[in-house]
Design an enzyme around this catalytic site. Structure first.
Site, PDB file in Angstrom:
ATOM      1  N   ASP A 285     -41.531 -46.345   9.395  1.00 60.47           N
ATOM      2  CA  ASP A 285     -41.963 -45.000   9.031  1.00 60.47           C
ATOM      3  C   ASP A 285     -43.094 -45.140   7.999  1.00 60.47           C
ATOM      4  O   ASP A 285     -43.334 -46.212   7.437  1.00 60.47           O
ATOM      5  CB  ASP A 285     -40.790 -44.159   8.505  1.00 60.47           C
ATOM      6  CG  ASP A 285     -41.072 -42.661   8.669  1.00 60.47           C
ATOM      7  OD1 ASP A 285     -42.248 -42.291   8.908  1.00 60.47           O
ATOM      8  OD2 ASP A 285     -40.130 -41.845   8.557  1.00 60.47           O
TER       9      ASP A 285
HETATM   10  C1  BGC Z   1     -41.971 -38.945   8.964  1.00 61.81           C
HETATM   11  C2  BGC Z   1     -41.905 -39.351  10.421  1.00 61.81           C
HETATM   12  C3  BGC Z   1     -43.249 -39.126  11.071  1.00 61.81           C
HETATM   13  C4  BGC Z   1     -44.307 -39.885  10.308  1.00 61.81           C
HETATM   14  C5  BGC Z   1     -45.685 -39.769  10.914  1.00 61.81           C
HETATM   15  C6  BGC Z   1     -43.161 -39.547   8.250  1.00 61.81           C
HETATM   16  O1  BGC Z   1     -43.315 -39.009   6.979  1.00 61.81           O
HETATM   17  O2  BGC Z   1     -40.775 -39.320   8.334  1.00 61.81           O
HETATM   18  O3  BGC Z   1     -40.908 -38.617  11.069  1.00 61.81           O
HETATM   19  O4  BGC Z   1     -43.197 -39.519  12.416  1.00 61.81           O
HETATM   20  O5  BGC Z   1     -44.341 -39.387   8.987  1.00 61.81           O
HETATM   21  O6  BGC Z   1     -46.215 -38.515  10.782  1.00 61.81           O
END
Ligand code: BGC
Length: 743
Positions: A285
């Protein structure tokens, strides 16, 4: 399943021996050879480049440094870069100007729609209709693909038992069985059986794992739980996604039992690759690799890269530690060449399966005509219709007549274009959203006077608008009040310590209700709310959730009876935030709650029961579920596909056609470990005409009766089981059976 698919693909390959290398991206053996050939030519820097994903600039554009990084082979993937023109431009650099011509993989959060926005996932789960989720994700895939996106960071599969956590809105609620059914459907919708197809994209199961169990509902927080709970509650949707062929998985932000999920060899390698045979890649993530330092697991950047890579993270989102420190780590022997090569291999494997090498570009002309089509909107409306949950309907207040003389439409969310889109609204545009006010105006007779007053905002203390709202209600036959949450109150980094309506919204409802006019409350929100006063005092309450682009039309469909509501809550609604976590599939205690016994498991100041139980939802008609029968009262331990048949009669005893979601729960009454008081193990959504009665059959198998025992083996233990069937997790009829000893 995958093995069978590959076998038949290999057969097809043999038959099509004359076809050029480029036309069959999913041939695995061939892909592995192509990967070997590429790996042999790649420099270490180019390998590390494939492990890097960087964020775009905003509005779909890439950053000025991206083309040069791609030209040098130092960037394999981006997120948020989208639009056929932008992605093509960047892809041309990879395909025309880089040494090895490895295409870029464009990722984006397509969570509940790309341009046509569908109900939030929690709402869609309220339909208890995985086929709806398969349709919405398949349309989202087509729209995203036509805009150059090849990979979505979805489905979000986190089980959430705590509505304080804002991200409860992104998932399918609190139950692993329902969650697994939606996981399967969403992966199928995004990917199809072959994600190189021109209308499919790669899916990503996230957030692996237990992110939804974040302590106190506080986002990004610690999680700590037994392996049994992990395996029985938090793993099943992910296992379902892997079995459905999901090509990527995202490692979560949270610390899990002392080892953060983005550096956790147990979950990333032992379970995912070892036990489940997942052969796609893992992306971290957003900056979660670098955050290993804050967690206190990594001493510095280099250490963070070492821990994440060795644990099984393949691609690093946004932070650049693999790139910056990979070479030094290799020199010092802290990571092996094999680990780096394996990470590159997994990423290239998916790039090949996606057909990216053969079809790296997007047709810019096609993009224009394919987004937000009338047919996509119609599907969004139909799914929103199915997602709404009727919470209360005293004396048949609903449905309303379309020929009422006058209707007062009131509330901060009555004409709000943004809230129906919820969190992660892709490329959805507020100006395309049908608000409840617009939907109602379009629905009623031309003679009906529809007037609108906002009354107040979702936040803040002002009651200036109350007088106007109250006056409108007084002058109308009915008042419909739209309250709940604005879009930024839900989703990531949107944890709340209270589930009450914010600002002066409850006071607004009270003021309108005090006029004595029938006051219908429609909730627009992304999580359970504590709305006890409203449920007790107003005659009708509809949970509309955040219903997407067509929300207003769908709300009007239900309010005026063109659609009979059929949704059921995928999550328990507490009476007060102090009851949280409150979920239906809890263990029993030694002292289960009793009304007249203080020394039982309950609170002094609030009933132990929820405001609404899991699985709850009303209809404009009534259903009766009777005559529960089992095919046997005593069975040998079930194996493989052995089944125990459970049958019930379902009858529509009311006056309208309607859908009922019949739910089956089991309880292992005595076992070597404590077991939940109920576990959902089956559900069926059926449409019945007035007076129609049908017999429904469910099949119970070993997989439904077993659990992870003290030795961490999945086992069905002999002894007594209860089977419960009904319209929600509380309103059930039951029967018992015995699993015999021996084989
Ligand atoms: C979130 C994810 C997301 C990623 C990309 C993160 O802050 O937890 O769910 O896919 O950002 O946008």
């Amino acid at each position: 399943m995958k093995v069978i698919r590959y076998a038949s693909l290999l057969l097809a390959l043999a038959l099509l021996a004359t076809v050029t290398l480029n036309s069959a991206p999913q041939r695995p053996a061939n892909n592995e050879k192509r990967i070997d050939a590429l790996l042999a030519r790649m420099t270490l820097a180019e390998k590390l480049g494939q492990l890097q994903q960087l964020d775009g600039e905003g509005n779909g554009t890439f950053r000025p440094e991206h083309p040069d990084l791609i030209r040098k082979g130092l960037l394999g993937s981006t997120l948020n870069v989208r639009g056929a023109k932008n992605t093509n431009q960047l892809q041309h650099v990879a395909m025309d100007e880089s040494r090895l011509k490895i295409p870029v993989l464009f990722g984006f959060d397509v969570i509940h729609g790309y341009r046509t926005i569908f109900p939030i996932p929690l709402a869609e789960a309220s339909s208890w209709d995985p086929a709806s989720a398969e349709r919405s994700t398949s349309i989202a895939a087509q729209e995203a693909r036509d805009s150059g996106v090849r990979w979505t960071f979805a489905p979000m599969l986190d089980i959430a038992r705590d509505p304080r956590w804002g991200r409860i809105t992104e998932g399918a609620g609190e139950d692993p069985f329902l969650g697994a059914a939606f996981a399967r459907a969403r992966v199928r919708g995004f990917q199809g059986t072959d994600y190189s197809a021109p209308d499919k994209i790669l899916a990503c199961a996230k957030h692996w794992v237990a992110y939804g169990a974040t302590e106190g509902g506080r986002d990004y927080n610690t999680t700590d739980m037994s392996e049994n709970t992990l395996r029985e509650i938090y793993f099943p949707p992910f296992k379902a996604a892997v079995d459905a062929g999901v090509g990527s998985v995202m490692s979560a932000f949270n610390d899990l039992n002392g080892v953060p999920a983005s550096a956790n060899p147990f979950t990333l390698t032992k379970v995912l690759r070892g036990e489940w045979k997942f052969d796609g890649f893992v992306v971290s993530d957003y900056t979660s690799v670098k955050e290993l330092i804050n967690h206190g697991l990594a001493a510095d950047d280099q250490d963070a890269a070492r821990l994440a890579l060795n644990a099984g993270v393949d691609m690093e989102m946004v932070s650049r530690l693999f790139n910056q420190h990979g070479s030094q780590l290799l020199k010092e022997g802290k990571i092996s060449q094999a680990t780096i090569d394996e990470a590159v291999r997994r990423i290239l494997r998916i790039k090949f399966r996606l057909g990216l090498f053969e079809h790296p570009y997007t047709d810019e002309a096609r993009e224009k005509g394919s987004l937000l089509t009338a047919s996509n909107r119609a599907t969004a409306r139909a799914i929103a219709d199915r997602s709404m949950v009727l919470l209360k309907n005293e004396r048949e207040t609903l449905p309303l007549s379309k020929a009422l003389h006058s209707i007062a439409v009131i509330g901060p969310l009555a004409d709000d274009h943004r809230s129906p889109l919820g969190w992660w609204s892709g490329d959805g545009k507020p100006e395309d959203t049908v608000t409840p006010l617009t939907g109602i105006r379009a629905k009623v007779s031309p003679a009906t006077k529809v007037s609108y007053a906002k009354g107040c905002d979702t936040q803040g203390d002002s009651t200036e608008g109350f007088a106007e709202a109250v006056a409108l209600a007084r002058d109308s036959d009915v008042a419909i009040v739209f309250v709940g949450e604005s879009a930024e109150m839900v989703g990531e980094a949107a944890s709340k310590s209270s589930l009450d309506l914010t600002g002066r919204q409850l006071d607004l409802v009270k003021a309108v209700h005090a006029t004595g006019k029938p006051t219908i409350v429609v909730l627009i929100n992304g999580r359970p709310l504590t709305v006890g006063w409203i449920v007790e005092n107003t005659p009708a309450v509809l949970e509309a959730w955040m219903g997407g682009t067509e929300a207003g039309n769908a709300i009007a469909d239900v309010l005026f009876g063109d659609v009979n509501p059929s949704g059921k809550l995928p999550v328990t609604w507490p009476r007060t935030v102090g009851q949280v976590p409150l979920y239906y599939n809890h263990m029993n205690t030694g002292r289960p709650p009793e009304a007249n016994n203080r020394y039982t498991s309950k609170y002094l100041d609030v009933p132990w029961t929820p405001l609404f139980p899991f699985g709850y939802g009303l209809s404009y008609t009534q259903f009766k579920i009777t005559n529960l029968q089992l095919s046997a009262k005593s069975v040998l331990p079930l194996r493989g596909n052995d089944t125990l048949a459970v049958t019930v009669d379902v009858e529509n005893t009311g006056k309208r056609t309607g859908d009922e979601v019949v739910q089956l729960y089991i309880r292992d009454v005595t076992a070597s470990m404590t077991r939940p008081v109920k576990e959902l193990k089956g559900f069926k959504r059926v449409t019945l005409q007035p007076g129609e009665k049908i017999r429904l059959e469910f099949a119970l198998k070993a997989e439904h009766l077993g659990f992870w025992n003290r030795e961490m083996r999945f086992t069905v233990e002999p002894g007594k089981f209860k089977v419960m069937v009904g319209a929600n997790s509380e309103d059930l009829i039951e029967a018992t059976f015995e699993v015999q000893n021996g084989s």
